[in-house]
Design an enzyme around this catalytic site. Structure first.
Site, PDB file in Angstrom:
ATOM      1  NE  ARG A 295      -1.724  -2.091   2.935  1.00 42.33           N
ATOM      2  CZ  ARG A 295      -1.873  -3.341   2.565  1.00 42.33           C
ATOM      3  NH1 ARG A 295      -2.897  -3.698   1.865  1.00 42.33           N
ATOM      4  NH2 ARG A 295      -0.985  -4.262   2.896  1.00 42.33           N
TER       5      ARG A 295
ATOM      6  CG  HIS B 255       3.844   4.219   8.571  1.00 35.67           C
ATOM      7  ND1 HIS B 255       3.986   4.997   7.444  1.00 35.67           N
ATOM      8  CD2 HIS B 255       3.391   3.004   8.135  1.00 35.67           C
ATOM      9  CE1 HIS B 255       3.637   4.292   6.386  1.00 35.67           C
ATOM     10  NE2 HIS B 255       3.281   3.083   6.775  1.00 35.67           N
TER      11      HIS B 255
HETATM   12  C1  NCD Z   1       1.814  -0.961   8.227  1.00 40.52           C
HETATM   13  C2  NCD Z   1       3.318  -0.815   8.395  1.00 40.52           C
HETATM   14  O1  NCD Z   1       4.074  -1.095   7.452  1.00 40.52           O
HETATM   15  O2  NCD Z   1       3.702  -0.375   9.471  1.00 40.52           O
HETATM   16  N1  NCD Z   1       1.429  -1.156   6.905  1.00 40.52           N
HETATM   17  C3  NCD Z   1       1.124  -0.053   6.155  1.00 40.52           C
HETATM   18  O3  NCD Z   1       1.975   0.758   5.857  1.00 40.52           O
HETATM   19  N2  NCD Z   1      -0.161   0.123   5.821  1.00 40.52           N
HETATM   20  C4  NCD Z   1       1.172  -1.891   9.167  1.00 40.52           C
HETATM   21  C5  NCD Z   1       1.690  -3.302   9.262  1.00 40.52           C
HETATM   22  O4  NCD Z   1       2.596  -3.714   8.550  1.00 40.52           O
HETATM   23  O5  NCD Z   1       1.128  -4.023  10.086  1.00 40.52           O
END
Ligand code: NCD
Length: 310
Positions: free
Chosen positions: A53, A131
């Site tokens: 994503r 993030h």
């Molecule tokens: C998340 C991440 O990479 O921290 N994924 C994302 O970016 N949507 C959540 C996860 O990996 O559980």
């Protein structure tokens, strides 16, 4: 908004967040208005960890702004394999691009890398750290579904290693939000994060729980996360908590009819597929919101760094 790099959501004020979300809403309404806005601009993608994503929505966002991406590709196929340092890699790729997106397994990697580059660097996940661009799309989704004012949110799952949780929790202290954190004891929020949240929030809105039951009826939003198996030093420790918290149709019986269920995805077994068909499920919409929100963010950053006027 004036930020050279976006490393954690702690950098974002309420006004910054609202600027990005408002811009994203405008773009969502009329994407064609920005279709050529950043023609000839290039975004560098450096993903040292798996991503679907985040990487694809950054790529989609940049292309929908008229720009393009250059992608380092997998660690296996890059010079990282030959022993190149992260500092050298980012210094090289910044010479090819107008902005960088970095995902790395080490917490703190984005902060370190940002010290070596002049173009904006966006942290797309640093280990169990932060993030922040996920947070912006999470906030956008919350605002659309439940509103950000007078919000009661439950954040459940792996709160220790989940970087999306850390970033979201910090950002929510800018709003009038009651935050309930639900996890097994071994996966509670790191103590320094709890401390920071209490400081930022004045202490009123932060509660920790080991069961969803006691808070579920009061929630406007339930944000579910995956147990971050890859971050456990010991597989046996993971097995002890795997499958601990699962949401199914029975769980929903105790929830408000207006509950919004979110998940940054990928899910493993935290949310039963039957929930997908309910009005509560907002996680696919949430993933789709990654495009307008990242378009808005890139637009704001590239305009500041560039010479184009409104
Ligand atoms: C998340 C991440 O990479 O921290 N994924 C994302 O970016 N949507 C959540 C996860 O990996 O559980």
């Amino acid at each position: 908004m004036r930020h050279d790099h976006l490393i954690t959501s702690k950098q974002l004020s309420r006004a910054d967040i609202e600027t990005v979300l408002d811009r994203a809403a405008e773009i969502d309404d009329d994407p064609s208005a920005v279709a050529d806005r950043h023609a000839n601009r290039l975004l560098g993608l450096l993903f040292f960890e798996p991503s679907t994503r985040t990487k694809m929505s950054f790529e989609t966002a940049m292309k929908r702004l008229g720009g393009d991406v250059v992608d380092m590709g997998s660690v296996e196929s890059s010079s990282v394999k030959k022993g190149e340092t992260l500092a050298d890699t980012v210094r090289v790729i910044e010479g090819y691009t107008d902005a960088l997106v970095l995902r790395h397994p080490k917490q703190g990697a984005a902060t370190m890398a940002s010290e070596f580059v002049d173009v904006p660097l966006l942290n797309a996940g640093d280990g169990a750290g932060h993030h922040p661009t996920q947070t912006l799309l999470d906030l956008y989704t919350i605002r659309e579904n439940a509103g950000l004012d007078d919000l009661t949110i439950g954040i459940m799952g792996d709160l220790k290693y989940g970087r999306t949780v850390h970033s979201l929790a910090y950002a929510l202290t800018n709003f009038d939000a009651r935050q309930h954190f639900i996890s097994p004891e071994s996966l509670q929020l790191p103590r320094e994060v709890v401390y920071d949240l209490h400081q930022a929030d004045g202490g009123a809105g932060i509660r920790e729980h080991d069961s969803l039951e006691e808070v579920l009826p009061s929630l406007d939003v339930l944000y579910v996360t995956r147990i971050q198996r890859e971050r456990f030093p010991d597989e046996q420790e993971y097995q002890k908590v795997a499958g601990e918290y699962q949401i199914d149709m029975e769980t929903l019986e105790a929830a408000s009819d207006d509950l919004t269920i979110m998940h940054p995805l990928p899910r493993v077994d935290e949310i039963a597929p039957a929930i997908d068909e309910t009005e509560c499920a907002a996680y696919f919409e949430q993933a789709h919101n990654g495009v307008p929100v990242r378009m808005a963010l890139l637009d704001l950053l590239l305009r500041e760094g560039g010479d184009d006027d409104e």
